[in-house]
Design a protein around this motif. Structure first.
Motif, mmCIF file in Angstrom:
data_model
loop_
_atom_site.group_PDB
_atom_site.id
_atom_site.type_symbol
_atom_site.label_atom_id
_atom_site.label_comp_id
_atom_site.label_asym_id
_atom_site.label_seq_id
_atom_site.Cartn_x
_atom_site.Cartn_y
_atom_site.Cartn_z
ATOM 1 N N ILE A 119 0.833 -1.203 0.000
ATOM 2 C CA ILE A 119 0.000 0.000 0.000
ATOM 3 C C ILE A 119 0.868 1.254 0.000
ATOM 4 N N PHE A 120 1.920 1.254 0.807
ATOM 5 C CA PHE A 120 2.832 2.407 0.849
ATOM 6 C C PHE A 120 3.476 2.621 -0.515
ATOM 7 N N PHE A 121 3.913 1.533 -1.135
ATOM 8 C CA PHE A 121 4.539 1.614 -2.457
ATOM 9 C C PHE A 121 3.548 2.162 -3.487
ATOM 10 N N GLU A 122 2.313 1.658 -3.472
ATOM 11 C CA GLU A 122 1.328 2.081 -4.464
ATOM 12 C C GLU A 122 0.915 3.536 -4.281
ATOM 13 N N ARG A 123 1.032 4.048 -3.082
ATOM 14 C CA ARG A 123 0.780 5.483 -2.886
ATOM 15 C C ARG A 123 1.822 6.299 -3.649
ATOM 16 N N GLY A 124 3.054 5.799 -3.676
ATOM 17 C CA GLY A 124 4.094 6.464 -4.455
ATOM 18 C C GLY A 124 3.823 6.382 -5.941
ATOM 19 N N SER A 128 3.187 9.318 -8.778
ATOM 20 C CA SER A 128 3.856 9.400 -10.080
ATOM 21 C C SER A 128 2.819 9.542 -11.196
ATOM 22 N N ALA A 129 1.637 8.956 -11.007
ATOM 23 C CA ALA A 129 0.560 9.112 -12.005
ATOM 24 C C ALA A 129 0.149 10.576 -12.115
ATOM 25 N N ILE A 143 -1.418 3.912 -16.776
ATOM 26 C CA ILE A 143 -0.848 2.670 -16.256
ATOM 27 C C ILE A 143 -0.590 2.781 -14.757
ATOM 28 N N SER A 144 0.019 3.894 -14.340
ATOM 29 C CA SER A 144 0.336 4.091 -12.923
ATOM 30 C C SER A 144 -0.933 4.190 -12.086
ATOM 31 N N PHE A 145 -1.918 4.890 -12.597
ATOM 32 C CA PHE A 145 -3.200 5.008 -11.893
ATOM 33 C C PHE A 145 -3.851 3.641 -11.722
ATOM 34 N N SER A 146 -3.938 2.895 -12.809
ATOM 35 C CA SER A 146 -4.623 1.604 -12.774
ATOM 36 C C SER A 146 -3.937 0.612 -11.846
#
Length: 219
Positions: A119-124, A128-129, A143-146
Protein backbone atom coordinates in the motif's frame (compact mmCIF):
# COMPACT_ATOMS: atom_id res chain seq x y z
CA UNK A 1 2.36 -12.06 -32.38
CA UNK A 2 2.22 -15.80 -31.66
CA UNK A 3 4.65 -16.48 -34.52
CA UNK A 4 6.98 -13.80 -33.22
CA UNK A 5 6.79 -15.21 -29.68
CA UNK A 6 7.77 -18.59 -31.08
CA UNK A 7 10.77 -17.02 -32.78
CA UNK A 8 11.76 -15.17 -29.60
CA UNK A 9 11.41 -18.35 -27.55
CA UNK A 10 13.62 -20.23 -29.99
CA UNK A 11 16.29 -17.54 -29.68
CA UNK A 12 16.04 -17.48 -25.90
CA UNK A 13 16.40 -21.25 -25.65
CA UNK A 14 19.75 -20.93 -27.42
CA UNK A 15 21.05 -19.16 -24.29
CA UNK A 16 20.30 -22.34 -22.29
CA UNK A 17 18.01 -20.93 -19.60
CA UNK A 18 16.49 -23.02 -16.83
CA UNK A 19 13.07 -21.62 -17.62
CA UNK A 20 11.25 -19.14 -19.84
CA UNK A 21 8.00 -17.84 -18.37
CA UNK A 22 5.23 -15.58 -19.63
CA UNK A 23 4.08 -13.46 -16.67
CA UNK A 24 1.55 -10.76 -15.91
CA UNK A 25 -1.83 -10.01 -17.44
CA UNK A 26 -1.03 -11.67 -20.76
CA UNK A 27 -0.42 -14.94 -18.89
CA UNK A 28 -3.59 -14.61 -16.80
CA UNK A 29 -5.72 -13.69 -19.85
CA UNK A 30 -6.49 -10.28 -18.36
CA UNK A 31 -4.42 -8.26 -20.80
CA UNK A 32 -5.77 -5.03 -22.23
CA UNK A 33 -5.14 -3.13 -25.44
CA UNK A 34 -1.96 -1.56 -24.09
CA UNK A 35 -0.68 -4.51 -22.05
CA UNK A 36 2.89 -5.63 -22.54
CA UNK A 37 3.87 -9.27 -22.80
CA UNK A 38 6.41 -9.82 -20.05
CA UNK A 39 8.85 -12.69 -20.49
CA UNK A 40 10.89 -13.85 -17.50
CA UNK A 41 14.06 -15.78 -18.39
CA UNK A 42 15.60 -17.70 -15.49
CA UNK A 43 19.26 -18.74 -15.73
CA UNK A 44 21.64 -20.77 -13.63
CA UNK A 45 23.85 -18.24 -11.89
CA UNK A 46 26.93 -19.08 -13.95
CA UNK A 47 24.96 -18.89 -17.21
CA UNK A 48 23.27 -15.56 -16.50
CA UNK A 49 22.84 -13.30 -19.55
CA UNK A 50 22.47 -9.54 -19.08
CA UNK A 51 19.30 -7.85 -20.29
CA UNK A 52 21.37 -5.68 -22.62
CA UNK A 53 22.19 -8.83 -24.60
CA UNK A 54 18.55 -9.94 -24.76
CA UNK A 55 16.76 -6.69 -25.49
CA UNK A 56 17.40 -6.96 -29.24
CA UNK A 57 15.08 -9.96 -29.21
CA UNK A 58 12.19 -7.76 -28.07
CA UNK A 59 9.60 -6.42 -30.46
CA UNK A 60 6.50 -4.28 -30.18
CA UNK A 61 5.14 -4.85 -26.64
CA UNK A 62 7.30 -7.79 -25.62
CA UNK A 63 9.63 -7.20 -22.67
CA UNK A 64 12.33 -9.67 -21.60
CA UNK A 65 13.66 -9.79 -18.03
CA UNK A 66 16.54 -12.11 -17.01
CA UNK A 67 16.84 -13.53 -13.48
CA UNK A 68 19.37 -15.66 -11.62
CA UNK A 69 17.77 -18.80 -10.23
CA UNK A 70 19.37 -18.38 -6.79
CA UNK A 71 17.82 -14.92 -6.49
CA UNK A 72 14.43 -16.25 -7.53
CA UNK A 73 14.53 -19.05 -4.96
CA UNK A 74 15.54 -16.65 -2.19
CA UNK A 75 13.23 -13.93 -3.53
CA UNK A 76 16.01 -11.36 -3.47
CA UNK A 77 16.10 -10.44 -7.15
CA UNK A 78 16.57 -6.69 -7.67
CA UNK A 79 13.12 -5.37 -8.46
CA UNK A 80 11.57 -1.97 -7.69
CA UNK A 81 8.39 -3.65 -6.42
CA UNK A 82 7.71 -5.04 -2.92
CA UNK A 83 9.54 -8.32 -3.39
CA UNK A 84 7.50 -10.93 -1.59
CA UNK A 85 4.23 -9.64 -3.01
CA UNK A 86 5.81 -9.36 -6.47
CA UNK A 87 6.89 -12.99 -6.49
CA UNK A 88 3.59 -14.10 -4.99
CA UNK A 89 1.66 -12.29 -7.73
CA UNK A 90 3.72 -13.52 -10.68
CA UNK A 91 3.78 -17.07 -9.34
CA UNK A 92 -0.01 -17.03 -9.68
CA UNK A 93 -0.07 -15.21 -13.00
CA UNK A 94 2.44 -17.04 -15.16
CA UNK A 95 2.73 -19.70 -17.84
CA UNK A 96 5.88 -21.72 -18.44
CA UNK A 97 6.91 -21.54 -22.09
CA UNK A 98 10.07 -23.61 -21.69
CA UNK A 99 11.89 -25.57 -18.99
CA UNK A 100 11.22 -25.92 -15.28
CA UNK A 101 8.34 -24.38 -13.36
CA UNK A 102 10.60 -22.57 -10.91
CA UNK A 103 7.91 -20.16 -9.68
CA UNK A 104 5.56 -22.99 -8.72
CA UNK A 105 8.08 -24.26 -6.17
CA UNK A 106 8.35 -20.95 -4.30
CA UNK A 107 7.02 -21.02 -0.75
CA UNK A 108 5.81 -17.50 -0.10
CA UNK A 109 4.26 -16.41 3.19
CA UNK A 110 2.79 -12.94 2.96
CA UNK A 111 2.57 -11.01 6.26
CA UNK A 112 0.66 -7.89 7.24
CA UNK A 113 3.94 -6.01 7.07
CA UNK A 114 4.38 -7.09 3.44
CA UNK A 115 0.86 -5.93 2.54
CA UNK A 116 1.34 -2.57 4.23
CA UNK A 117 4.53 -2.21 2.21
CA UNK A 118 2.45 -2.75 -0.94
CA UNK A 119 0.00 0.00 0.00
CA UNK A 120 2.83 2.41 0.85
CA UNK A 121 4.54 1.61 -2.46
CA UNK A 122 1.33 2.08 -4.46
CA UNK A 123 0.78 5.48 -2.89
CA UNK A 124 4.09 6.46 -4.46
CA UNK A 125 2.98 5.06 -7.81
CA UNK A 126 -0.24 7.05 -7.51
CA UNK A 127 1.82 10.20 -6.96
CA UNK A 128 3.86 9.40 -10.08
CA UNK A 129 0.56 9.11 -12.01
CA UNK A 130 -0.25 12.67 -10.99
CA UNK A 131 3.13 13.96 -12.21
CA UNK A 132 2.79 12.05 -15.49
CA UNK A 133 -0.70 13.44 -16.04
CA UNK A 134 0.44 16.98 -15.37
CA UNK A 135 3.35 16.55 -17.79
CA UNK A 136 1.02 15.39 -20.55
CA UNK A 137 2.10 11.73 -20.49
CA UNK A 138 -1.38 10.29 -20.28
CA UNK A 139 -0.34 6.75 -21.21
CA UNK A 140 2.07 6.45 -18.28
CA UNK A 141 -0.46 8.16 -16.02
CA UNK A 142 -3.14 5.60 -16.97
CA UNK A 143 -0.85 2.67 -16.26
CA UNK A 144 0.34 4.09 -12.92
CA UNK A 145 -3.20 5.01 -11.89
CA UNK A 146 -4.62 1.60 -12.77
CA UNK A 147 -1.89 -0.52 -11.23
CA UNK A 148 -1.67 1.51 -8.01
CA UNK A 149 -5.43 1.50 -7.50
CA UNK A 150 -5.83 -2.23 -8.21
CA UNK A 151 -2.80 -3.48 -6.27
CA UNK A 152 -3.69 -1.19 -3.37
CA UNK A 153 -7.18 -2.70 -3.46
CA UNK A 154 -5.77 -6.24 -3.45
CA UNK A 155 -3.59 -5.49 -0.41
CA UNK A 156 -6.43 -3.70 1.37
CA UNK A 157 -8.86 -6.58 0.85
CA UNK A 158 -6.25 -9.02 2.11
CA UNK A 159 -5.59 -6.98 5.25
CA UNK A 160 -9.21 -6.19 6.07
CA UNK A 161 -10.93 -9.40 5.00
CA UNK A 162 -8.11 -11.96 4.89
CA UNK A 163 -9.07 -12.83 1.31
CA UNK A 164 -6.34 -13.57 -1.22
CA UNK A 165 -6.98 -11.97 -4.61
CA UNK A 166 -4.70 -12.71 -7.57
CA UNK A 167 -6.82 -11.43 -10.48
CA UNK A 168 -7.73 -7.87 -11.38
CA UNK A 169 -11.38 -8.68 -12.12
CA UNK A 170 -11.66 -10.35 -8.69
CA UNK A 171 -10.19 -7.23 -7.10
CA UNK A 172 -12.99 -5.16 -8.64
CA UNK A 173 -15.68 -7.58 -7.50
CA UNK A 174 -14.37 -7.91 -3.94
CA UNK A 175 -13.51 -4.22 -3.81
CA UNK A 176 -17.18 -3.41 -4.31
CA UNK A 177 -17.91 -5.24 -1.04
CA UNK A 178 -15.00 -3.95 1.04
CA UNK A 179 -14.70 -0.43 -0.40
CA UNK A 180 -18.22 0.33 -1.73
CA UNK A 181 -17.71 4.11 -1.73
CA UNK A 182 -14.72 3.67 -4.03
CA UNK A 183 -16.18 1.00 -6.31
CA UNK A 184 -16.51 3.34 -9.30
CA UNK A 185 -12.86 4.33 -8.97
CA UNK A 186 -11.71 0.69 -8.73
CA UNK A 187 -13.82 -0.33 -11.70
CA UNK A 188 -12.53 2.59 -13.75
CA UNK A 189 -8.95 1.57 -12.93
CA UNK A 190 -9.67 -1.86 -14.39
CA UNK A 191 -11.49 -0.40 -17.41
CA UNK A 192 -8.56 1.90 -18.14
CA UNK A 193 -6.16 -1.03 -17.85
CA UNK A 194 -8.15 -2.75 -20.59
CA UNK A 195 -7.91 0.34 -22.77
CA UNK A 196 -11.44 1.61 -22.15
CA UNK A 197 -12.57 5.05 -20.95
CA UNK A 198 -10.46 8.14 -20.34
CA UNK A 199 -8.44 9.19 -17.32
CA UNK A 200 -9.25 12.54 -15.71
CA UNK A 201 -7.30 14.67 -13.28
CA UNK A 202 -10.00 14.07 -10.69
CA UNK A 203 -9.48 10.30 -11.01
CA UNK A 204 -5.81 10.79 -10.22
CA UNK A 205 -6.52 12.81 -7.07
CA UNK A 206 -9.34 10.47 -5.97
CA UNK A 207 -6.91 7.55 -6.21
CA UNK A 208 -4.35 9.28 -3.97
CA UNK A 209 -7.10 9.94 -1.41
CA UNK A 210 -8.38 6.36 -1.71
CA UNK A 211 -4.98 4.79 -1.06
CA UNK A 212 -4.40 7.17 1.84
CA UNK A 213 -7.69 6.03 3.38
CA UNK A 214 -6.73 2.36 2.95
CA UNK A 215 -3.52 3.10 4.84
CA UNK A 216 -5.54 4.56 7.72
CA UNK A 217 -8.01 1.65 7.78
CA UNK A 218 -5.28 -0.96 7.81
CA UNK A 219 -3.04 0.52 10.52
Amino acid sequence: MLNNIGEILSNLVSFKPVSVVNTGSSASNEGGKESDRDIMVIFKDNDYVERSKLKDLCFNKVRIYPFRISEIRKMISPTPFPRKFYFWWISRNSKVLYGENVLRDLRIKITKKDLKEVIFFERGVALSAMHSFRNGDEKTARISFSKSCLFGTVAGIWLLNNKFISKYDDAVREGKKIFPKNYKLIKKANDLRKGNRKLTEQDVFNNIKYLHNISIKTK
